[in-house]
Design an enzyme around this catalytic site. Structure first.
Site: not given
Length: 302
Positions: A165, A11, A87, A33-34
């Site tokens: 979702d 996303i 969201k 971020s990983r």
């Protein structure tokens, strides 16, 4: 303003990065971020390190799944950074209320975003319904989870919400355009026998409003809402809210797309020292999880 993106997944890459790049309000100054990165942007594996080394980053946009998001959001708010939540804004209502209190105490902006509310035709539908009474309404939100969340097992884990979702996008539009609030009367959830969250949902709300969500739709995807008022007006939103037709007549729609509009709204909130935390779509999801009858569906595998 300098902004950091946390959670560089699908996303973020598909929506957040290009929307920020196209805006005059923002510049991406850091990522956390990983694994994911953004070309030319300093990347961090640890949030605390990013915050400590970037005191000039005013805003943090959290693109993480909802379950781990609270601790990240709370840390950013307590560090005096404005926070934008993808969201749904959290895994539970209680934790988002807690974030709202933290933001207020810290004197910073908290924005619980609902990207589908920014679809181009939503405000036209809201205006068409504003002074009317809805007699009936139906929402169809049917898409293919394998297309939109490929191999993302978190959507079927507790807190991932399953078909709710994407369904919460429909609920975010519904709560925006209806002239008066509705609440859930009944629901049926179908959950694959090997998963924790539903893959189909049927709902009945007050005021003769119904909804059908499906995460196994192949071919054309269906994102539609249709409302008929007591005076016979028919308002039809399609294409995820990007097209609005009233009594057969195409309506003028907004120019900005969903995520560019979200970032424009965030810039406005920060500049005005305001927050925007509307949890009505999430309340509906909580009610659905509370009231729904449960049915076991066939096992789901990618």
């Amino acid at each position: 303003m300098k902004i950091a993106l946390v959670g560089i997944g699908k996303i973020a890459v598909d929506q957040h990065v290009p929307s920020i790049a196209a805006s005059d309000d923002w510049v991406i100054a850091a990522t956390v971020s990983r694994a994911g990165t953004v070309d030319g942007v300093p990347a961090f594996a640890d949030l605390d390190t990013m915050l400590a080394e970037n005191p000039d980053v005013e805003v943090v946009s959290l693109c993480l799944p909802p379950v781990p998001r609270f601790e990240y959001a709370a840390a950013c708010l307590r560090a005096g950074r404005h926070v934008m939540l993808e969201k749904p804004p959290g895994a539970t209502l209680a934790e988002v209320y807690a974030l709202e209190a933290i933001a207020k105490k810290a004197g910073v902006t908290l924005f619980a975003t609902w990207h589908s509310r920014m679809a181009k035709g939503v405000q036209a539908a809201k205006a068409a319904l504003a002074d009317k009474t809805v007699a009936t309404g139906h929402v169809d939100w049917k898409e293919n989870v394998r297309q939109w969340h490929p191999n993302q097992d978190w959507v079927f884990e507790p807190g991932g919400m399953g078909v709710l979702d994407p369904g919460i996008n429909a609920l975010s539009i519904m709560t925006e355009v209806l002239p008066s609030a509705v609440h859930l009367k009944s629901a049926v959830l179908q959950t694959p026998e090997n998963r924790q969250t539903p893959i189909r949902a049927e709902m009945e709300f007050t005021n003769n409003v119904t909804a059908s969500f499906d995460w196994l739709q192949e071919g054309s995807q269906t994102w539609e809402q249709k409302f008929t008022t007591t005076d016979g007006t028919i308002v039809h939103l399609s294409e995820g809210g990007n097209r609005c037709v009233v009594d057969g007549h195409e309506q003028e729609v907004n120019e900005l797309g969903e995520y560019p509009a979200l970032y424009a709204r965030m810039a406005e909130l920060v500049k005005n020292g305001q927050s925007d935390v509307d949890l009505s779509p999430m309340v509906h999801v909580s009610d659905i999880m509370t009231l729904a009858q449960r049915q076991i569906a066939p096992a789901f595998d990618w």
